[in-house]
Scaffold this active site. Structure first.
Site, PDB file in Angstrom:
ATOM      1  N   ASP A  37      -1.664  10.594  -7.959  1.00 23.73           N
ATOM      2  CA  ASP A  37      -0.779  11.237  -6.978  1.00 23.73           C
ATOM      3  C   ASP A  37      -1.236  12.673  -6.790  1.00 23.73           C
ATOM      4  O   ASP A  37      -1.316  13.435  -7.758  1.00 23.73           O
ATOM      5  CB  ASP A  37       0.681  11.207  -7.445  1.00 23.73           C
ATOM      6  CG  ASP A  37       1.660  11.414  -6.296  1.00 23.73           C
ATOM      7  OD1 ASP A  37       1.500  12.405  -5.558  1.00 23.73           O
ATOM      8  OD2 ASP A  37       2.567  10.592  -6.122  1.00 23.73           O
ATOM      9  N   TYR A 168       1.139   7.233  12.527  1.00 23.91           N
ATOM     10  CA  TYR A 168       1.564   6.452  11.356  1.00 23.91           C
ATOM     11  C   TYR A 168       1.547   4.957  11.662  1.00 23.91           C
ATOM     12  O   TYR A 168       1.069   4.140  10.870  1.00 23.91           O
ATOM     13  CB  TYR A 168       2.962   6.913  10.958  1.00 23.91           C
ATOM     14  CG  TYR A 168       3.516   6.339   9.675  1.00 23.91           C
ATOM     15  CD1 TYR A 168       3.005   6.723   8.441  1.00 23.91           C
ATOM     16  CD2 TYR A 168       4.585   5.453   9.700  1.00 23.91           C
ATOM     17  CE1 TYR A 168       3.543   6.225   7.262  1.00 23.91           C
ATOM     18  CE2 TYR A 168       5.129   4.951   8.528  1.00 23.91           C
ATOM     19  CZ  TYR A 168       4.601   5.337   7.318  1.00 23.91           C
ATOM     20  OH  TYR A 168       5.130   4.841   6.151  1.00 23.91           O
ATOM     21  N   LYS A 172      -0.758   2.191   9.830  1.00 20.04           N
ATOM     22  CA  LYS A 172      -0.140   1.093   9.098  1.00 20.04           C
ATOM     23  C   LYS A 172      -0.498  -0.269   9.680  1.00 20.04           C
ATOM     24  O   LYS A 172      -0.601  -1.255   8.950  1.00 20.04           O
ATOM     25  CB  LYS A 172       1.376   1.287   9.066  1.00 20.04           C
ATOM     26  CG  LYS A 172       1.831   2.450   8.185  1.00 20.04           C
ATOM     27  CD  LYS A 172       1.385   2.269   6.743  1.00 20.04           C
ATOM     28  CE  LYS A 172       2.054   3.260   5.801  1.00 20.04           C
ATOM     29  NZ  LYS A 172       1.605   3.098   4.400  1.00 20.04           N
ATOM     30  N   THR A 202      13.129   7.552   0.538  1.00 19.99           N
ATOM     31  CA  THR A 202      12.096   8.323  -0.144  1.00 19.99           C
ATOM     32  C   THR A 202      11.997   9.707   0.492  1.00 19.99           C
ATOM     33  O   THR A 202      12.694  10.014   1.459  1.00 19.99           O
ATOM     34  CB  THR A 202      10.730   7.615  -0.023  1.00 19.99           C
ATOM     35  OG1 THR A 202      10.301   7.666   1.351  1.00 19.99           O
ATOM     36  CG2 THR A 202      10.814   6.157  -0.482  1.00 19.99           C
TER      37      THR A 202
END
Length: 304
Positions: A37, A168, A172, A202
């Site tokens: 990360d 995005y 994806k 999130t």
């Protein structure tokens, strides 16, 4: 015994949110881990080695085995290093889980070039970064019964066309195509590849403005990233050989199997198309099916 006893996994985006939930469940089920990360902000800026190291320390403190890495996953050197770390620290590699991602949302007419490039880079090159060296390693093993796993992360934003996320959504949807290619290309080496479209609260979903959220939000328990981890854990195990090249949704207490693209209607002519004949047949045969897919039905969809 856990379902992942003896398995070795790389998890990107492991420091927070869905990645952290997956890391904890993998460790609980006996997997040995390499956790990556960058520790960046939701838009990809900055960096902090703390999140990945904190999860590794937590797992090690509970008797598990995890090592941390804070490299930029879109740098292919990072992907190579993670595979090398898995083999050096844990003796092998069985599973790659690609969770890491960022958001830079704009409508297409306001989208800066850099925001397009950054999102494509982190998601698509970030997946390539781990998958290429992992696939090369598995090919070298010459074990068609190896139960090797690639688990990628896509999004409803791609599957349902989120209007404010063209970069995005493109990235994806690219991951879905990548996953299908991997499933076909790597099956002979004992590898399965699947994609997860998650629904969870999130740091990324928290960036969506309140005025763009439609209806009441599900309760905190239903939106917990912990609800995504079980299907990923199942796919990472040795009992999921039968499933490859597919996209699954995971949100709350539901797991969904998405359909693969398929032809729903065909029209034809006796030769080179006459434009009016084409228009008439398209309206007659395509429109009844295409109307149900009109983009307006996607307005207000929350990204995941």
């Amino acid at each position: 015994m856990g379902s992942l006893d003896g398995r070795v996994a790389i998890i990107t985006g492991a420091g927070r949110g869905i990645g952290a939930s997956i890391s904890r469940m993998f460790a609980q089920q006996g997997a040995k881990l390499v956790l990556n990360d960058l520790g960046a902000e939701p838009d990809g800026s900055g960096g902090d080695a703390g999140p990945a190291q904190d999860i590794a320390d937590e797992i090690n403190g509970l008797g598990g085995q995890a090592v941390a890495d804070a490299g930029d996953i879109a740098d292919t050197a990072t992907g190579r290093r993670l595979v090398e770390m898995a083999v050096a620290h844990h003796g092998k590699l069985d599973v790659v889980v690609n969770v890491a991602g960022i958001l830079r949302d704009r409508m297409i007419f306001n989208l800066p070039d850099d925001d397009w490039d950054a999102v494509i880079r982190v998601h698509l090159r970030g997946h390539f970064s781990t998958i290429k060296p992992a696939a090369a390693y598995w090919r070298e093993q010459r074990n068609p019964d190896g139960h090797y796993r690639i688990i990628n992360f896509t999004s409803d934003s791609a599957l349902q066309g989120s209007p404010g996320q063209p970069n995005y959504a493109a990235a994806k949807m690219g991951i879905i195509g990548l996953t299908a290619s991997l499933a076909n290309g790597l099956a002979r080496y004992g590898v399965t590849a699947n994609a997860i479209a998650p629904g969870a609260a999130t740091r990324l979903t928290a960036t969506v403005p309140d005025e763009k959220k439609i209806g009441d939000s599900p309760g905190a328990e239903l939106m917990s990233p912990d609800n995504v981890a079980p299907i990923v854990t199942y796919l990472a195990g040795t009992e999921s050989d039968w499933l490859s090249g597919r996209t699954l949704g995971a949100s709350g207490h539901e797991v969904k199997l998405w359909n693969n693209p398929e032809v729903v209607e065909t029209i034809s002519s006796d030769g080179l198309w006459d434009l009016q004949d084409l228009a008439d047949k398209a309206a007659k045969f395509f429109r009844p099916k295409a109307d149900g897919l009109h983009p307006s039905i996607f307005m207000g969809q929350l990204p995941t």
